[in-house]
Write a protein that holds these residues in place. Structure first.
Motif, PDB file in Angstrom:
ATOM      1  N   LEU A 146      11.057   0.389   6.010  1.00 50.48           N
ATOM      2  CA  LEU A 146       9.804  -0.307   5.719  1.00 50.48           C
ATOM      3  C   LEU A 146       9.316  -1.068   6.947  1.00 50.48           C
ATOM      4  O   LEU A 146       9.996  -1.957   7.463  1.00 50.48           O
ATOM      5  CB  LEU A 146       9.999  -1.289   4.562  1.00 50.48           C
ATOM      6  N   VAL A 147       8.137  -0.697   7.417  1.00 48.82           N
ATOM      7  CA  VAL A 147       7.387  -1.491   8.390  1.00 48.82           C
ATOM      8  C   VAL A 147       5.947  -1.494   7.882  1.00 48.82           C
ATOM      9  O   VAL A 147       5.329  -0.443   7.720  1.00 48.82           O
ATOM     10  CB  VAL A 147       7.502  -0.920   9.824  1.00 48.82           C
ATOM     11  N   ALA A 148       5.429  -2.652   7.556  1.00 49.33           N
ATOM     12  CA  ALA A 148       4.121  -2.761   6.914  1.00 49.33           C
ATOM     13  C   ALA A 148       3.019  -2.231   7.834  1.00 49.33           C
ATOM     14  O   ALA A 148       3.113  -2.339   9.056  1.00 49.33           O
ATOM     15  CB  ALA A 148       3.840  -4.220   6.550  1.00 49.33           C
ATOM     16  N   PRO A 149       1.956  -1.650   7.270  1.00 47.41           N
ATOM     17  CA  PRO A 149       0.847  -1.178   8.109  1.00 47.41           C
ATOM     18  C   PRO A 149       0.280  -2.260   9.011  1.00 47.41           C
ATOM     19  O   PRO A 149      -0.075  -2.004  10.163  1.00 47.41           O
ATOM     20  CB  PRO A 149      -0.187  -0.715   7.075  1.00 47.41           C
ATOM     21  N   LEU A 202       0.815  -1.218   0.000  1.00 48.77           N
ATOM     22  CA  LEU A 202       0.000   0.000   0.000  1.00 48.77           C
ATOM     23  C   LEU A 202       0.847   1.267   0.000  1.00 48.77           C
ATOM     24  O   LEU A 202       0.417   2.305  -0.522  1.00 48.77           O
ATOM     25  CB  LEU A 202      -0.930  -0.012   1.217  1.00 48.77           C
ATOM     26  N   TYR A 203       2.017   1.211   0.603  1.00 50.64           N
ATOM     27  CA  TYR A 203       2.875   2.389   0.632  1.00 50.64           C
ATOM     28  C   TYR A 203       3.260   2.826  -0.784  1.00 50.64           C
ATOM     29  O   TYR A 203       3.290   4.022  -1.090  1.00 50.64           O
ATOM     30  CB  TYR A 203       4.148   2.106   1.428  1.00 50.64           C
ATOM     31  N   PHE A 204       3.577   1.858  -1.646  1.00 47.65           N
ATOM     32  CA  PHE A 204       3.952   2.186  -3.022  1.00 47.65           C
ATOM     33  C   PHE A 204       2.772   2.809  -3.766  1.00 47.65           C
ATOM     34  O   PHE A 204       2.938   3.748  -4.543  1.00 47.65           O
ATOM     35  CB  PHE A 204       4.437   0.941  -3.763  1.00 47.65           C
ATOM     36  N   VAL A 205       1.578   2.269  -3.496  1.00 48.82           N
ATOM     37  CA  VAL A 205       0.387   2.788  -4.163  1.00 48.82           C
ATOM     38  C   VAL A 205       0.080   4.205  -3.679  1.00 48.82           C
ATOM     39  O   VAL A 205      -0.316   5.073  -4.460  1.00 48.82           O
ATOM     40  CB  VAL A 205      -0.814   1.857  -3.900  1.00 48.82           C
ATOM     41  N   ALA A 206       0.272   4.448  -2.365  1.00 47.88           N
ATOM     42  CA  ALA A 206      -0.052   5.759  -1.799  1.00 47.88           C
ATOM     43  C   ALA A 206       0.990   6.818  -2.130  1.00 47.88           C
ATOM     44  O   ALA A 206       0.680   8.015  -2.128  1.00 47.88           O
ATOM     45  CB  ALA A 206      -0.205   5.642  -0.281  1.00 47.88           C
ATOM     46  N   TYR A 209     -11.182   6.977  19.330  1.00 42.61           N
ATOM     47  CA  TYR A 209      -9.786   7.077  19.762  1.00 42.61           C
ATOM     48  C   TYR A 209      -8.929   5.991  19.125  1.00 42.61           C
ATOM     49  O   TYR A 209      -7.778   6.228  18.751  1.00 42.61           O
ATOM     50  CB  TYR A 209      -9.695   6.995  21.286  1.00 42.61           C
ATOM     51  N   LEU A 210      -9.476   4.781  19.019  1.00 39.60           N
ATOM     52  CA  LEU A 210      -8.705   3.692  18.417  1.00 39.60           C
ATOM     53  C   LEU A 210      -8.470   3.944  16.926  1.00 39.60           C
ATOM     54  O   LEU A 210      -7.391   3.661  16.399  1.00 39.60           O
ATOM     55  CB  LEU A 210      -9.430   2.358  18.622  1.00 39.60           C
ATOM     56  N   VAL A 211      -9.487   4.467  16.247  1.00 41.55           N
ATOM     57  CA  VAL A 211      -9.312   4.810  14.828  1.00 41.55           C
ATOM     58  C   VAL A 211      -8.247   5.889  14.690  1.00 41.55           C
ATOM     59  O   VAL A 211      -7.385   5.831  13.790  1.00 41.55           O
ATOM     60  CB  VAL A 211     -10.647   5.271  14.218  1.00 41.55           C
ATOM     61  N   LEU A 212      -8.294   6.879  15.588  1.00 38.59           N
ATOM     62  CA  LEU A 212      -7.298   7.943  15.553  1.00 38.59           C
ATOM     63  C   LEU A 212      -5.900   7.390  15.805  1.00 38.59           C
ATOM     64  O   LEU A 212      -4.934   7.764  15.119  1.00 38.59           O
ATOM     65  CB  LEU A 212      -7.645   9.001  16.604  1.00 38.59           C
ATOM     66  N   LEU A 213      -5.784   6.475  16.769  1.00 42.16           N
ATOM     67  CA  LEU A 213      -4.490   5.873  17.065  1.00 42.16           C
ATOM     68  C   LEU A 213      -3.992   5.042  15.884  1.00 42.16           C
ATOM     69  O   LEU A 213      -2.800   5.073  15.546  1.00 42.16           O
ATOM     70  CB  LEU A 213      -4.604   4.995  18.320  1.00 42.16           C
ATOM     71  N   ALA A 214      -4.909   4.311  15.230  1.00 45.09           N
ATOM     72  CA  ALA A 214      -4.524   3.514  14.062  1.00 45.09           C
ATOM     73  C   ALA A 214      -4.054   4.423  12.927  1.00 45.09           C
ATOM     74  O   ALA A 214      -3.049   4.149  12.265  1.00 45.09           O
ATOM     75  CB  ALA A 214      -5.706   2.655  13.603  1.00 45.09           C
ATOM     76  N   ALA A 215      -4.774   5.538  12.701  1.00 42.63           N
ATOM     77  CA  ALA A 215      -4.379   6.465  11.651  1.00 42.63           C
ATOM     78  C   ALA A 215      -3.024   7.092  11.953  1.00 42.63           C
ATOM     79  O   ALA A 215      -2.171   7.226  11.064  1.00 42.63           O
ATOM     80  CB  ALA A 215      -5.451   7.552  11.496  1.00 42.63           C
ATOM     81  N   LEU A 216      -2.821   7.452  13.213  1.00 47.27           N
ATOM     82  CA  LEU A 216      -1.538   8.049  13.598  1.00 47.27           C
ATOM     83  C   LEU A 216      -0.403   7.046  13.414  1.00 47.27           C
ATOM     84  O   LEU A 216       0.678   7.385  12.911  1.00 47.27           O
ATOM     85  CB  LEU A 216      -1.616   8.513  15.053  1.00 47.27           C
ATOM     86  N   SER A 217      -0.639   5.803  13.798  1.00 49.63           N
ATOM     87  CA  SER A 217       0.399   4.773  13.704  1.00 49.63           C
ATOM     88  C   SER A 217       0.763   4.479  12.258  1.00 49.63           C
ATOM     89  O   SER A 217       1.948   4.389  11.901  1.00 49.63           O
ATOM     90  CB  SER A 217      -0.081   3.485  14.399  1.00 49.63           C
ATOM     91  N   PHE A 223       4.073   5.381   7.214  1.00 50.65           N
ATOM     92  CA  PHE A 223       4.233   5.974   5.883  1.00 50.65           C
ATOM     93  C   PHE A 223       5.379   6.986   5.871  1.00 50.65           C
ATOM     94  O   PHE A 223       6.138   7.078   4.894  1.00 50.65           O
ATOM     95  CB  PHE A 223       2.938   6.639   5.447  1.00 50.65           C
ATOM     96  N   LEU A 224       5.510   7.737   6.958  1.00 49.66           N
ATOM     97  CA  LEU A 224       6.630   8.688   7.047  1.00 49.66           C
ATOM     98  C   LEU A 224       7.966   7.946   7.083  1.00 49.66           C
ATOM     99  O   LEU A 224       8.941   8.378   6.454  1.00 49.66           O
ATOM    100  CB  LEU A 224       6.475   9.549   8.301  1.00 49.66           C
ATOM    101  N   LEU A 225       8.013   6.816   7.791  1.00 53.95           N
ATOM    102  CA  LEU A 225       9.231   6.017   7.814  1.00 53.95           C
ATOM    103  C   LEU A 225       9.538   5.476   6.424  1.00 53.95           C
ATOM    104  O   LEU A 225      10.700   5.432   6.003  1.00 53.95           O
ATOM    105  CB  LEU A 225       9.075   4.861   8.814  1.00 53.95           C
ATOM    106  N   PHE A 226       8.479   5.081   5.698  1.00 57.52           N
ATOM    107  CA  PHE A 226       8.679   4.594   4.330  1.00 57.52           C
ATOM    108  C   PHE A 226       9.290   5.687   3.461  1.00 57.52           C
ATOM    109  O   PHE A 226      10.175   5.418   2.638  1.00 57.52           O
ATOM    110  CB  PHE A 226       7.339   4.145   3.750  1.00 57.52           C
TER     111      PHE A 226
END
Length: 579
Positions: free
Chosen positions: A344-347, A42-46, A323-331, A336-339
């Motif tokens: 590389l660390v997969a979602p 997904l990182y490559f696609v995004a 809150y969990l959705v927000l935490l998942a989005a933040l994580s 993606f920033l690391l990518f």
């Protein structure tokens, strides 16, 4: 620090540690490994597609097949023409992603020599890196191919094997073998730069710049037509100063890449020659992607697990989902920033521990809440009353309400307690009184009564049909309870008063403080009877109303009629004969 905070901190740390361990353990299973691979795509696609400028493809496509009638095995003349035209147009290096496993002179005389000559004659201007498949290399001793021999002598041979993951997707490429052989991608990159290229790993992750068709390309037949027509400027526009990769873009040589599952239309997969182009771009740009190191991955996993556990244990209801959705989005944003920085660390490697930690926290919270509910229910039962606890279970709230009910009220009191207290230390008084109440309360509970309240050293208990196994036996249970209570071998002497009648039973007070109790003349008379024990030197006194309900089951004697405060008519009183 209060015990509740320590318990929360301990639970969060334990859940985070368990979720981290579970996430890594599950990561060893095939289905989770595949999930990590797919989600990493997904990182490559995004990512925003790059526009490569230094690499161009000359492709053997369907258009070329339609133009050139010869079998592919005998296309040596076309490859020779393309090589010479690219060299004349100023290409810096050409990677020939076409294998020549056997000589063809027996079918087309001179073709093998023409290819060898093309590689030799252009080597000083544009070295041709000739690809070979490792599986066919052993055949060279049996069927030597002049071009391969010439390329090997000049150090221009490179293998073109692609490395597939367990889901058959091409995400990495082997750059060098143990014996020193180089891949097509590495050989082309080094010849283009004129120096050795550094790379982080022998099995290099390919930084795909985009889906199939991202790199500039020219059909082989168009390239040859331009050369034959003498359109030198067009040829220079195509290849001057660039790395050229020549190879097939046919259905027989297309492979799944990170874009395959997320791309509609044809081709969704990518030609092998373009995969090599992506690998060359990775090496030339230095935009390497490496897996996150294990220590850093463990730290990130633990941090995500810790956050999920903390949120799940502190937040309830719909806000928890948010809150969990927000935490998942933040994580995943961090992933993606690391990518973007080449790590590389997969979602799914981030979201899996979050999910596990959240589930473990919910399970812990459920059992802890159940335990808390039991504790609260017991507290309500002990401090307020069984009826209140049951009403709270049934309706979820405590209402200010009451009802008229036939009950038996039992009052008890300790004889001489005030005088005894004056001679004792406060700690001794409280300890002995608690011991006494424990024994008395046990007696009341055994006989199906409810301890309604403690009044100094006295106890008020309510017996009703709601508490008993048999309808209307509450008076008998109260009397038998009183007999047991006054007969306890304790240092305190106990007196009891019992009266049966209607009382208003319910919750009284306010929304801030309420009490479950019984009100009315029945309660008052029971209290008065308990006080008369001193006058009659008895241990138990009961009213005529109670006696009417227990005679035949309890032996008692009538003491006569006495005036009772608050009553205009004298009351008959009885005492239990066996006490």
């Amino acid at each position: 620090m209060p015990g509740g905070k320590w318990r929360l901190i301990s639970a969060v740390l334990f859940i985070a540690m368990a979720a981290t361990v579970f996430a890594f353990a599950l990561g060893e299973t095939r289905i989770i490994r595949l999930l990590h691979l797919k989600s990493g795509d997904l990182y490559f696609v995004a990512a925003q597609p790059e526009q490569p400028k230094d690499i161009v493809l000359i492709v053997v496509d369907q258009k070329s097949l339609d133009r050139f009638p010869e079998p592919l095995l005998l296309w040596h003349g076309y490859y020779e023409a393309a090589i010479e035209a690219a060299a004349d147009a100023g290409a810096k290096v050409l990677g020939l992603d076409v294998a020549f496993p056997i000589p063809v002179n027996q079918w087309a005389a001179g073709f093998d020599e023409r290819m060898a000559q093309a590689v030799i004659s252009t080597s000083t201007r544009m070295p041709v890196m000739c690809g070979y498949a490792a599986s066919t290399l052993s055949q060279q001793r049996k069927w030597p191919v002049p071009m391969n021999m010439a390329a090997a002598a000049m150090g221009q041979m490179a293998y073109v094997n692609l490395r597939a993951d367990e889901d058959d997707f091409i995400r990495s490429i082997e750059l060098a073998e143990a014996e020193g052989s180089r891949s097509m991608s590495l050989a082309v990159s080094e010849r283009f730069l004129g120096r050795p290229v550094s790379y982080p790993q022998h099995n290099m992750l390919i930084h795909y710049v985009g889906p199939a068709g991202t790199f500039p390309r020219v059909s082989l037949c168009d390239f040859i037509d331009a050369a034959r027509a003498g359109r030198k400027q067009q040829l220079r526009d195509w290849v001057s100063g660039k790395a050229v990769l020549l190879g097939p873009d046919l259905i027989t040589d297309r492979h799944a890449t990170p874009f395959y599952a997320f791309r509609a239309g044809t081709p969704a997969n990518t030609a092998g020659v373009e995969i090599h182009a992506n690998a060359v771009w990775t090496l030339l740009s230095g935009r390497h992607i490496v897996p996150l190191s294990e220590p850093v991955k463990v730290t990130l996993t633990a941090a995500v697990s810790l956050g999920a556990a903390l949120v799940t244990l502190l937040v309830a209801g719909w806000p928890l989902f948010g809150y969990l959705v927000l935490l998942a989005a933040l994580s995943t944003s961090i992933g993606f920033l690391l990518f973007g920085r080449g790590l590389l660390v997969a979602p799914s490697e981030i979201l899996l521990p979050l999910l596990i930690s959240g589930l473990l926290s919910l399970v812990y919270g459920y059992f802890f809440a159940a335990r808390g509910r039991d504790t609260f229910r017991n507290a309500v039962r002990v401090f307020v009353g069984k009826q209140v606890a049951e009403a709270l279970d049934a309706s979820g709230k405590i209402a200010l309400s009451g009802r008229r009910e036939a009950v038996t009220i039992l009052f008890t009191d300790i004889r001489g307690f005030t005088a005894w207290c004056d001679t004792q230390e406060p700690e001794t008084v409280v300890a002995r009184l608690n011991e006494y109440f424990a024994v008395m309360t046990a007696c009341i509970v055994r006989h199906g009564g409810q301890v309604n309240k403690f009044i100094g050293d006295g106890i008020m208990a309510i017996f009703s049909d709601a508490e008993g196994a048999a309808l209307g036996d509450h008076a008998l249970r109260a009397v038998r309870c009183a007999v047991e209570m006054v007969g306890q071998p304790l240092e305190f002497r106990t007196g009891a008063g019992i009266h049966t009648g209607d009382a208003i039973v319910g919750n009284v007070g306010s929304g801030d403080k309420m009490d479950y109790t019984a009100l009315g003349d029945t309660v008052n008379l029971a209290a008065r009877l308990e006080g008369l024990n001193k006058e009659f030197q008895t241990r138990i006194l009961m009213s005529a109303a109670t006696w009417d309900r227990v005679k035949g089951s309890v032996e008692a004697r009538r003491l006569g009629q006495v005036p009772v405060r608050g009553k205009s008519v004298e009351q008959s009183i009885y005492t239990v004969a066996e006490v």
